[in-house]
Scaffold this active site. Structure first.
Site, mmCIF file in Angstrom:
data_model
loop_
_atom_site.group_PDB
_atom_site.id
_atom_site.type_symbol
_atom_site.label_atom_id
_atom_site.label_comp_id
_atom_site.label_asym_id
_atom_site.label_seq_id
_atom_site.Cartn_x
_atom_site.Cartn_y
_atom_site.Cartn_z
ATOM 1 N N HIS A 190 -4.988 -3.470 6.311
ATOM 2 C CA HIS A 190 -4.776 -3.688 4.878
ATOM 3 C C HIS A 190 -6.127 -4.064 4.270
ATOM 4 O O HIS A 190 -6.436 -5.224 4.020
ATOM 5 C CB HIS A 190 -3.750 -4.794 4.649
ATOM 6 C CG HIS A 190 -3.561 -5.147 3.199
ATOM 7 N ND1 HIS A 190 -3.097 -4.235 2.278
ATOM 8 C CD2 HIS A 190 -3.803 -6.290 2.513
ATOM 9 C CE1 HIS A 190 -3.048 -4.818 1.084
ATOM 10 N NE2 HIS A 190 -3.476 -6.059 1.200
ATOM 11 N N ASP A 232 0.834 -1.202 0.000
ATOM 12 C CA ASP A 232 0.000 0.000 0.000
ATOM 13 C C ASP A 232 0.871 1.255 0.000
ATOM 14 O O ASP A 232 0.582 2.231 -0.713
ATOM 15 C CB ASP A 232 -0.927 0.000 1.219
ATOM 16 C CG ASP A 232 -1.758 -1.264 1.293
ATOM 17 O OD1 ASP A 232 -2.474 -1.557 0.329
ATOM 18 O OD2 ASP A 232 -1.665 -1.963 2.319
#
Length: 351
Positions: free
Chosen positions: A197, A169
């Protein structure tokens, strides 16, 4: 089980286990590790490749490919479907294997299936791995899978040794800002991924900066460099939150090479340390001491790392708007944790 060994009279190989080793991510990851991209060009490794019994034939094919590459750093390769073999004396575990979410499956059902997997693997790590093993959980839901694994392995293995992957990410966010500014990715530093996440994660540029840009200048705050708050607070955040889903929609498969690259970044920084003045994002055990996040979660924070350890970066300024996003992703993790611990029969909270 298939074991191939060659002798090394010098440096002790690091023993690195990859679970789900017949899968897509592992297929990219294995060759990066074998070339020294995570632990260095002089550090030999022994690969422990674990997958379920029906995948043993695929593992044998992977083994042949590793052999055919003739990697000087690879001193041993073990392929197995047995936890006690895969985890024996390992220094690092990269846990890519998890129950995937199937069509029609509720998130609660997915959590229940993965609790069983990661509870068993956590106990096996405690029984067979090095007491100092470092664990990186990749298989989703990664934060809560890491939490279950850490809980099952305690107290033999410190909970602080369990992390989950949010570097993918961070890399996505870094690349997005760099593209926006027509900059190189290595000029964009200190973007933070907060929380889970998942689609509630918060990619935050508040403490990021752009370095040595020919137009913008040296060490310019990222928000000022972009000069478009509407994009930063809107499309940028949602694009990073949904990037994985967009990859799946485009290629009909989840991220693999980019995930493997992020794993290498995570392991390299964990093993060797971050550069002075820079921090990275890792899902780590929350002690309750930072940014109001409750104890007993695996939560993505900004961290600095040093030779197998890490420290959460303290006292970053957090705006009221950012705090709401930090709390929203925390709330999702609390809900996941409480549901998972019901299945684990340990009750809720940080025990």
């Amino acid at each position: 089980m298939d074991i191939r060994t060659s002798q090394d009279g010098e440096r002790r190989p690091l023993r690195v286990c990859i679970t789900g080793a017949a899968g897509q991510i592992a297929y990219s990851l294995v060759f990066m590790l074998a070339k020294g991209e995570a632990f260095g060009k002089e550090q030999p490794i022994a690969l422990h490749l674990l997958d379920i019994a029906p995948m043993e034939t695929a593992l044998s094919g992977l083994l042949m490919e590793i052999e055919d590459c003739a990697f000087p750093l690879v001193k041993e390769v073990i392929t197995t479907s047995k936890l006690e073999v895969a985890f024996k004396n390992i220094d690092y575990a990269v846990m890519c294997g998890a129950m995937p979410r199937r069509e029609g499956m509720e998130r609660k059902d997915l959590l229940k299936a993965n609790v069983a997997i990661f509870k068993e693997q956590g106990k096996a790590l405690a029984e067979h791995a090095s007491r100092n093993v470092r664990v990186l959980v990749v298989g989703n839901p990664a934060n809560t899978n890491a939490l279950i694994c850490a809980t099952a392995a305690a107290p033999t293995i410190p909970k602080e040794n369990f992390t989950c992957l949010t570097r993918l990410d961070q890399n996505r966010a870094t690349s997005a800002v760099a593209r926006r500014l027509n900059a190189n990715v290595d000029q964009v530093r200190n973007i933070v991924i907060w929380g889970n996440h998942s689609s509630t994660q918060f990619p935050d540029v508040s403490h990021a900066y752009v370095n040595n840009h020919p137009v913008i200048g040296s060490k310019t705050p990222a928000r000022a460099a972009v000069a478009d708050d509407e994009w930063i607070d809107g499309a940028f955040v949602s694009d990073i939150q949904q990037r994985g889903a967009k990859v799946i929609a485009a290629r009909k498969l989840s991220s693999a090479a980019s995930a493997a690259n992020a794993i290498v970044d995570h392991l390299r920084d964990w093993a060797k340390g971050t550069s002075e003045g820079q921090f990275v994002s890792m899902g780590v055990w929350s002690t309750g001491a930072h940014y109001g996040v409750k104890e007993g979660l695996i939560y993505s924070f900004p961290v600095t790392t040093f030779k197998g350890g890490y420290t959460v970066v303290p006292d970053l300024e957090v705006s009221p708007a950012a705090l709401k996003k930090i709390q929203a992703t925390e709330a999702e993790l609390v809900e996941e944790r409480d549901t998972a611990l019901e299945f684990l029969d340990l009750g809720t909270g940080s025990k």
